[in-house]
Structure formats: structure tokens, C-alpha cells
Scaffold this motif. Structure first.
Motif, PDB file in Angstrom:
ATOM      1  N   PRO A 240     -16.411   5.936  -1.470  1.00  0.00           N
ATOM      2  CA  PRO A 240     -15.780   4.630  -1.328  1.00  0.00           C
ATOM      3  C   PRO A 240     -14.295   4.769  -1.036  1.00  0.00           C
ATOM      4  O   PRO A 240     -13.677   5.774  -1.365  1.00  0.00           O
ATOM      5  CB  PRO A 240     -16.008   3.977  -2.687  1.00  0.00           C
ATOM      6  CG  PRO A 240     -16.105   5.103  -3.643  1.00  0.00           C
ATOM      7  CD  PRO A 240     -16.726   6.241  -2.875  1.00  0.00           C
ATOM      8  N   LYS A 241     -13.764   3.765  -0.416  1.00  0.00           N
ATOM      9  CA  LYS A 241     -12.344   3.754  -0.080  1.00  0.00           C
ATOM     10  C   LYS A 241     -11.507   3.657  -1.341  1.00  0.00           C
ATOM     11  O   LYS A 241     -11.865   2.967  -2.278  1.00  0.00           O
ATOM     12  CB  LYS A 241     -12.014   2.563   0.820  1.00  0.00           C
ATOM     13  CG  LYS A 241     -12.893   2.450   2.030  1.00  0.00           C
ATOM     14  CD  LYS A 241     -12.324   3.251   3.149  1.00  0.00           C
ATOM     15  CE  LYS A 241     -13.106   2.973   4.424  1.00  0.00           C
ATOM     16  NZ  LYS A 241     -13.367   4.150   5.164  1.00  0.00           N
ATOM     17  N   ARG A 242     -10.388   4.364  -1.348  1.00  0.00           N
ATOM     18  CA  ARG A 242      -9.462   4.316  -2.482  1.00  0.00           C
ATOM     19  C   ARG A 242      -8.112   3.835  -1.976  1.00  0.00           C
ATOM     20  O   ARG A 242      -7.677   4.233  -0.901  1.00  0.00           O
ATOM     21  CB  ARG A 242      -9.302   5.696  -3.106  1.00  0.00           C
ATOM     22  CG  ARG A 242     -10.534   6.180  -3.801  1.00  0.00           C
ATOM     23  CD  ARG A 242     -10.337   7.592  -4.334  1.00  0.00           C
ATOM     24  NE  ARG A 242     -11.590   8.182  -4.742  1.00  0.00           N
ATOM     25  CZ  ARG A 242     -12.467   8.746  -3.922  1.00  0.00           C
ATOM     26  NH1 ARG A 242     -12.217   8.803  -2.645  1.00  0.00           N
ATOM     27  NH2 ARG A 242     -13.579   9.247  -4.375  1.00  0.00           N
ATOM     28  N   VAL A 243      -7.471   3.005  -2.781  1.00  0.00           N
ATOM     29  CA  VAL A 243      -6.162   2.492  -2.407  1.00  0.00           C
ATOM     30  C   VAL A 243      -5.217   2.645  -3.596  1.00  0.00           C
ATOM     31  O   VAL A 243      -5.595   2.406  -4.737  1.00  0.00           O
ATOM     32  CB  VAL A 243      -6.236   1.023  -1.918  1.00  0.00           C
ATOM     33  CG1 VAL A 243      -6.722   0.089  -2.992  1.00  0.00           C
ATOM     34  CG2 VAL A 243      -4.901   0.551  -1.387  1.00  0.00           C
ATOM     35  N   VAL A 244      -4.009   3.104  -3.297  1.00  0.00           N
ATOM     36  CA  VAL A 244      -2.934   3.157  -4.283  1.00  0.00           C
ATOM     37  C   VAL A 244      -1.900   2.150  -3.807  1.00  0.00           C
ATOM     38  O   VAL A 244      -1.497   2.169  -2.634  1.00  0.00           O
ATOM     39  CB  VAL A 244      -2.312   4.568  -4.374  1.00  0.00           C
ATOM     40  CG1 VAL A 244      -1.169   4.583  -5.367  1.00  0.00           C
ATOM     41  CG2 VAL A 244      -3.367   5.591  -4.754  1.00  0.00           C
TER      42      VAL A 244
ATOM     43  N   VAL B 186       0.846  -1.189   0.000  1.00  0.00           N
ATOM     44  CA  VAL B 186       0.000   0.000   0.000  1.00  0.00           C
ATOM     45  C   VAL B 186       0.883   1.241   0.000  1.00  0.00           C
ATOM     46  O   VAL B 186       1.810   1.365   0.800  1.00  0.00           O
ATOM     47  CB  VAL B 186      -0.928   0.013   1.231  1.00  0.00           C
ATOM     48  CG1 VAL B 186      -1.698   1.319   1.316  1.00  0.00           C
ATOM     49  CG2 VAL B 186      -1.867  -1.172   1.200  1.00  0.00           C
ATOM     50  N   VAL B 187       0.590   2.161  -0.921  1.00  0.00           N
ATOM     51  CA  VAL B 187       1.297   3.437  -0.983  1.00  0.00           C
ATOM     52  C   VAL B 187       0.443   4.523  -0.328  1.00  0.00           C
ATOM     53  O   VAL B 187       0.934   5.357   0.419  1.00  0.00           O
ATOM     54  CB  VAL B 187       1.614   3.817  -2.449  1.00  0.00           C
ATOM     55  CG1 VAL B 187       2.238   5.190  -2.542  1.00  0.00           C
ATOM     56  CG2 VAL B 187       2.514   2.764  -3.079  1.00  0.00           C
ATOM     57  N   GLU B 188      -0.858   4.472  -0.603  1.00  0.00           N
ATOM     58  CA  GLU B 188      -1.784   5.468  -0.061  1.00  0.00           C
ATOM     59  C   GLU B 188      -3.148   4.809   0.087  1.00  0.00           C
ATOM     60  O   GLU B 188      -3.554   3.994  -0.741  1.00  0.00           O
ATOM     61  CB  GLU B 188      -1.862   6.644  -1.031  1.00  0.00           C
ATOM     62  CG  GLU B 188      -2.726   7.778  -0.602  1.00  0.00           C
ATOM     63  CD  GLU B 188      -2.770   8.862  -1.665  1.00  0.00           C
ATOM     64  OE1 GLU B 188      -3.837   9.469  -1.819  1.00  0.00           O
ATOM     65  OE2 GLU B 188      -1.765   9.086  -2.356  1.00  0.00           O
ATOM     66  N   TYR B 189      -3.871   5.178   1.151  1.00  0.00           N
ATOM     67  CA  TYR B 189      -5.201   4.609   1.383  1.00  0.00           C
ATOM     68  C   TYR B 189      -6.070   5.668   2.035  1.00  0.00           C
ATOM     69  O   TYR B 189      -5.629   6.376   2.944  1.00  0.00           O
ATOM     70  CB  TYR B 189      -5.105   3.372   2.284  1.00  0.00           C
ATOM     71  CG  TYR B 189      -6.410   2.629   2.435  1.00  0.00           C
ATOM     72  CD1 TYR B 189      -6.891   1.813   1.430  1.00  0.00           C
ATOM     73  CD2 TYR B 189      -7.172   2.755   3.589  1.00  0.00           C
ATOM     74  CE1 TYR B 189      -8.082   1.136   1.557  1.00  0.00           C
ATOM     75  CE2 TYR B 189      -8.370   2.075   3.725  1.00  0.00           C
ATOM     76  CZ  TYR B 189      -8.816   1.267   2.711  1.00  0.00           C
ATOM     77  OH  TYR B 189     -10.003   0.600   2.836  1.00  0.00           O
ATOM     78  N   SER B 190      -7.309   5.784   1.568  1.00  0.00           N
ATOM     79  CA  SER B 190      -8.235   6.761   2.160  1.00  0.00           C
ATOM     80  C   SER B 190      -9.066   6.057   3.229  1.00  0.00           C
ATOM     81  O   SER B 190     -10.051   5.406   2.931  1.00  0.00           O
ATOM     82  CB  SER B 190      -9.124   7.364   1.087  1.00  0.00           C
ATOM     83  OG  SER B 190      -9.920   6.361   0.498  1.00  0.00           O
TER      84      SER B 190
END
Length: 143
Positions: free
Chosen positions: A52-56, A43-47
Motif C-alpha cells: 500500500p501507498k505510504r505518505v509522510v 507531503v514530505v515523502e510519498y511512496s
């Protein structure tokens, strides 16, 4: 004119409902039709606080390079050490080996998989509402 009024609920509810069911089934089929390989990603970034939840995340490609992807999660399926997802946490993603940039978070965990199920359920409800209202209006209007 009475006949048109009797079938109006069918047109307003059942037709859009049938379209939602078809689109939902296509989304479901799309998420599961490709054989995918599970890969560990970082995981680099997570809301954590948005919906909805976003994940990078970054994940390894077959040639050894790393690919970065951004996805929305339909269901909270991130496996972490606590309540919050932090950069550096590991997650499992599913990659199409023939097209490494085609990655998802799993058929149910992905936004399209969740949306497909939701569209099928909501569309079926609309179809049933349209059919029942058509029968009710037909009895009332036609006699």
C-alpha cells in the motif's frame, strides 16, 4: 459423527466470517466516531510505486507547531497536479481537535477505513459460503 461433519463448514467458514464482519464494523466505527477538522498538510515523502501507498506529511497543530505523521493510504485519494505525488504537494487531512496527534486521511481514504469495508465484504462472503456449504453437506450426509 455425521452431525459434526455436517456443521464443519459452518465452523470453518461462518465463524471466521462473522469475526471479520465484527472487526470490520469496529474499524469503520472507529474511523468515523470522532468529529474531525480538515487541515491542509504538506507531503514530505510519498511512496508512488509501492502498495500500500505510504505518505509522510507535516500539518499544523492548534498551538502553531508542526506535527509529522506517517500513514498508509488504502485508496489513491491524493490530489496532486499530475500522476505522481511529490514532496511539497498539499493534501487535506482530518485531525481530532482534542488530540492533535490523532490524524487520518479521511474515513475511506485511510487504510483502516478501506480495510474495514474489505473485511465486512469478505466476512459476509465467508458467512454465506459457510451457511450454504453446511446446508449442502447436511443434505448429503444426513440423508
Amino acid at each position: 459423527m455425521r452431525f459434526v461433519a455436517a456443521i464443519l463448514p459452518l465452523v470453518l467458514f461462518a465463524v471466521p466470517g462473522a469475526v471479520l464482519v465484527v472487526v470490520g464494523l469496529r474499524l469503520q466505527r472507529q474511523t468515523t466516531s470522532v468529529p474531525r477538522v480538515p487541515v491542509q498538510a504538506v507531503v514530505v515523502e510519498y511512496s508512488n510505486w509501492s502498495s500500500p501507498k505510504r505518505v509522510v506529511f507535516d500539518y499544523p497543530a492548534p498551538d502553531g507547531t508542526w506535527i509529522r505523521a506517517r500513514r498508509m493510504t488504502g485508496i489513491a485519494q491524493m490530489q496532486t497536479r499530475g500522476l505522481l505525488v511529490r514532496p511539497g504537494d498539499g493534501i487535506t487531512v482530518y485531525v481530532d481537535p482534542k488530540r492533535p496527534h490523532d490524524v487520518n486521511l479521511g474515513p475511506v481514504g485511510s487504510a483502516s477505513g478501506f480495510a474495514g469495508v474489505a473485511m465486512i465484504v469478505f466476512g459476509a462472503g465467508l458467512v454465506l459460503a459457510g451457511l450454504s456449504n453446511t446446508v449442502t453437506f447436511a443434505r448429503f450426509i444426513l440423508g
